[in-house]
Design an enzyme around this catalytic site. Structure first.
Site, PDB file in Angstrom:
ATOM      1  N   GLY A   1       0.794  -1.218   0.000  1.00  0.00           N
ATOM      2  CA  GLY A   1       0.000   0.000   0.000  1.00  0.00           C
ATOM      3  C   GLY A   1       0.823   1.262   0.000  1.00  0.00           C
ATOM      4  N   SER A   2       0.478   2.162   0.899  1.00  0.00           N
ATOM      5  CA  SER A   2       0.901   3.550   0.821  1.00  0.00           C
ATOM      6  C   SER A   2       2.377   3.784   1.094  1.00  0.00           C
ATOM      7  CB  SER A   2       0.087   4.378   1.823  1.00  0.00           C
ATOM      8  OG  SER A   2       0.492   5.719   1.813  1.00  0.00           O
ATOM      9  N   CYS A   3       2.933   4.757   0.332  1.00  0.00           N
ATOM     10  CA  CYS A   3       4.300   5.228   0.569  1.00  0.00           C
ATOM     11  C   CYS A   3       4.421   5.951   1.902  1.00  0.00           C
ATOM     12  CB  CYS A   3       4.730   6.181  -0.557  1.00  0.00           C
ATOM     13  SG  CYS A   3       4.719   5.448  -2.199  1.00  0.00           S
ATOM     14  N   THR A   4       3.289   6.390   2.482  1.00  0.00           N
ATOM     15  CA  THR A   4       3.303   7.134   3.741  1.00  0.00           C
ATOM     16  C   THR A   4       3.574   6.228   4.928  1.00  0.00           C
ATOM     17  OG1 THR A   4       1.703   8.643   2.724  1.00  0.00           O
ATOM     18  CG2 THR A   4       1.986   8.858   5.075  1.00  0.00           C
TER      19      THR A   4
END
Length: 591
Positions: free
Chosen positions: A73-76
């Site tokens: 999922g997210s790069c964050t």
């Protein structure tokens, strides 16, 4: 990697893997065989797993040894990891089946910039599959992991790896300017940025750096005080970007968060975080869909983009070249203009290894592509897939945007191929590099129906909010929505909110689409996106929302604690008008 693995780890509970971040730790094991996105998957202020689709949902990772095969999922996720470390809710250590740059980078930033860290060790898929059950006592010392009775009474003192300029350069082929940045001749910000780049390059096995032509920064999302501390520290160190740089969605509509009723406790630091990146020379863009800007890269351009859906679209649809860069590494590369030459920057790092066959039902609507993207990501995990069977389906750019965003939610891979559609896959054989696929899967209607039920998870009929624009709406989506809303009014008890970038908003207003949507009763929000939005933009009374985004249908239950209906854009407008939507499979899928 060297490993000591018995046929049953529980019989001889000692493993020796590859140390990604040095350190020693002790705690009880929390383990899952499913990858986990830290953004939208873990609450950074409590350590709770909030991904309601994940096997560990509800578990608290604080102080435990967390074992997951990889992130997804997210790069964050790197930003959430940093928050967890600095506020005391991090795991004591992390065991991975394979290296994960996003999660590891969060730990490295904490170590290099703030002097806090914990061990991260990669043990390989075979050893990971043989891990003992959750609750087992674990001790991590360097690259060695002991379980149960083999855990020593005391943890040895941690010995941090030498990160001085000489040790970081190692066997890397660095140019003079790289050495100058590493030695501090271009300021402290560039020096720390180069240190982090070289730490990740070593983890990746890269031996040289390349120039990048542009950057898109995801680290401007406010995840908590740590994200602001990091950016403001770079500003204080004199950080300035060296390549044209755009900014992802931030956590508030920068121009009207007060008007929207957002609490100053979020509005002020989130806006200040955006300002910090602008002070480093980034462009005012604030969109999670930078491929809609006039600065989008061309095929073959070497770039550094973060934000998972943007990375996947850039690689897959535009044919540009970027890794799925973690938050914070994105700005480090923008500050230096240099990136490790590895992975999807290289020809062989872009080849598919997984072949997926699917047929699009003749009557399928626009919900088909986010649904298929979500399901494909689950099948792919970390592999790059090539999809066949859609050669005559002619998906448009909005379909590919929706597919890619959902794919990037459930997969850790940086790209996909669709034979006969995406630029590097005129056919499956080309996408596979002339080799046989390592895995081959056929997706049935029953498979898609199971994923639909995961996304369309609410049993409630009443809908209080329609959430559109994750990723940000394009101009063509604005036109489609305006056509569906023209001469109609939404139910007064149901809100409809659309998020989009400033550039698209200006174009849509000039075309008359915004006035049509506002007459329908829609609220238009710019600068931010649904992965960051909460109350009061989400009405407090909302118990069920509806969206056409596979990405948001996955994340919303954990991020905002609401139940979700999923459907096509036309379905969403119908629900906005009636205030109702039953949970059911669409005709094209149930047939």
């Amino acid at each position: 990697m060297t490993m000591t693995v018995s046929s049953d780890v529980r019989a001889l509970p000692v493993l020796q893997g590859r140390s990604l971040v040095e350190g020693n730790a002790r705690g009880s094991l929390i383990s899952s065989d499913t990858g986990l996105s830290f953004w939208g998957g873990i609450d950074p202020f409590s350590g709770e797993v909030i991904d309601r689709h994940h096997p560990l949902s509800g578990k608290i990772i604080t102080g435990h040894i967390l074992a997951i095969p990889s992130g997804r999922g997210s790069c964050t996720g790197s930003s959430v990891m940093l928050e967890l470390i600095l506020n005391g809710h991090a795991p004591a250590g992390l065991i991975l089946a394979e290296p994960d740059e996003i999660l590891t980078l969060g730990v490295l930033v904490a170590e290099v910039v703030f002097g806090k860290s914990f061990p991260v060790v990669c043990i390989g898929a075979e050893a990971f599959a043989a891990l003992p059950e959750s609750g087992t006592e674990v001790c991590m010392t360097g690259k060695q992991i002991r379980f149960g009775n083999a855990v020593p009474a005391e943890i040895p003192q941690s010995s941090q790896a030498d990160t001085g300029p000489g040790s970081l350069a190692g066997s890397m082929k660095l140019e003079l300017r790289d050495h100058e940045m590493l030695d501090g001749f271009h300021g402290k910000a560039a020096q720390v940025a180069m240190q982090l780049i070289l730490r990740i390059a070593a983890l990746q096995g890269a031996t040289e750096l390349i120039d990048v032509s542009q950057a898109h920064i995801d680290g401007c999302i406010y995840t908590g005080p740590a994200s602001l501390r990091f950016a403001q520290q770079l500003v204080a160190w004199g950080g300035k970007v060296r390549v044209p740089t755009t900014l992802n969605s931030i956590s508030v509509d920068k121009r009207k968060w007060r008007e929207l009723g957002v609490d100053a406790g979020l509005g002020e630091p989130a806006s200040a975080l955006g300002d910090a990146y602008l002070n480093m020379g980034a462009r005012v863009s604030f969109t999670c869909a930078p491929y809609l800007l006039d600065t989008k890269p061309a095929r073959g351009d070497q770039i550094v983009w973060a934000e998972s859906n943007a990375v996947v679209y850039a690689n897959s649809v535009l044919g540009a070249r970027t890794l799925k860069y973690p938050d914070y590494l994105d700005i480090c590369i923008a500050l230096t203009g240099r990136a490790p030459l590895t992975g999807s920057h290289c020809d062989n790092g872009r080849l598919a290894t997984l072949h997926i066959e699917v047929q699009k039902p003749d009557t399928a609507d626009d919900a088909f592509y986010p649904l298929l993207g979500y399901h494909t990501g689950l099948l792919a995990a970390t592999e790059i897939p090539v999809i066949t069977g859609l050669e005559n389906a002619a998906p448009d750019s909005d379909d590919l945007k929706a597919f890619g965003a959902a794919f990037a939610t459930t997969s850790a891979a940086p790209m996909f191929h669709i034979a006969g559609v995406t630029p590097e896959a005129p056919d499956a054989a080309t996408a596979l590099g002339g080799k046989a696929a390592k895995r081959h899967r056929v997706v049935s209607a029953d498979d898609l129906a199971r994923s639909w039920r995961e996304l369309d998870s609410s049993e409630e009929t009443a809908v209080q909010l329609i959430s559109l624009g994750n990723p940000h709406f394009s101009l063509t989506e604005c036109a489609k929505l305006a056509g569906l809303c023209a001469q109609r009014k939404k139910d007064p008890q149901t809100a409809l909110v659309v998020t989009m970038g400033r550039d698209v908003n200006e174009q849509a207003r000039a075309a008359g689409y915004i006035s049509t949507l506002e007459a329908f009763g829609a609220l238009i929000v710019t600068d931010t996106c649904w992965c960051m939005l909460g109350e009061p933009v989400i009405p407090q009374k909302t118990s069920t929302l509806m969206t056409n985004s596979g990405k948001y249908a996955h994340y919303a239950p954990g991020l905002v604690g609401r139940k979700v209906h999923f459907g096509s854009l036309a379905d969403c407008v119908q629900a906005a008008c009636s205030g109702q939507w039953p949970r059911s499979l669409p005709d094209w899928l149930s047939a």
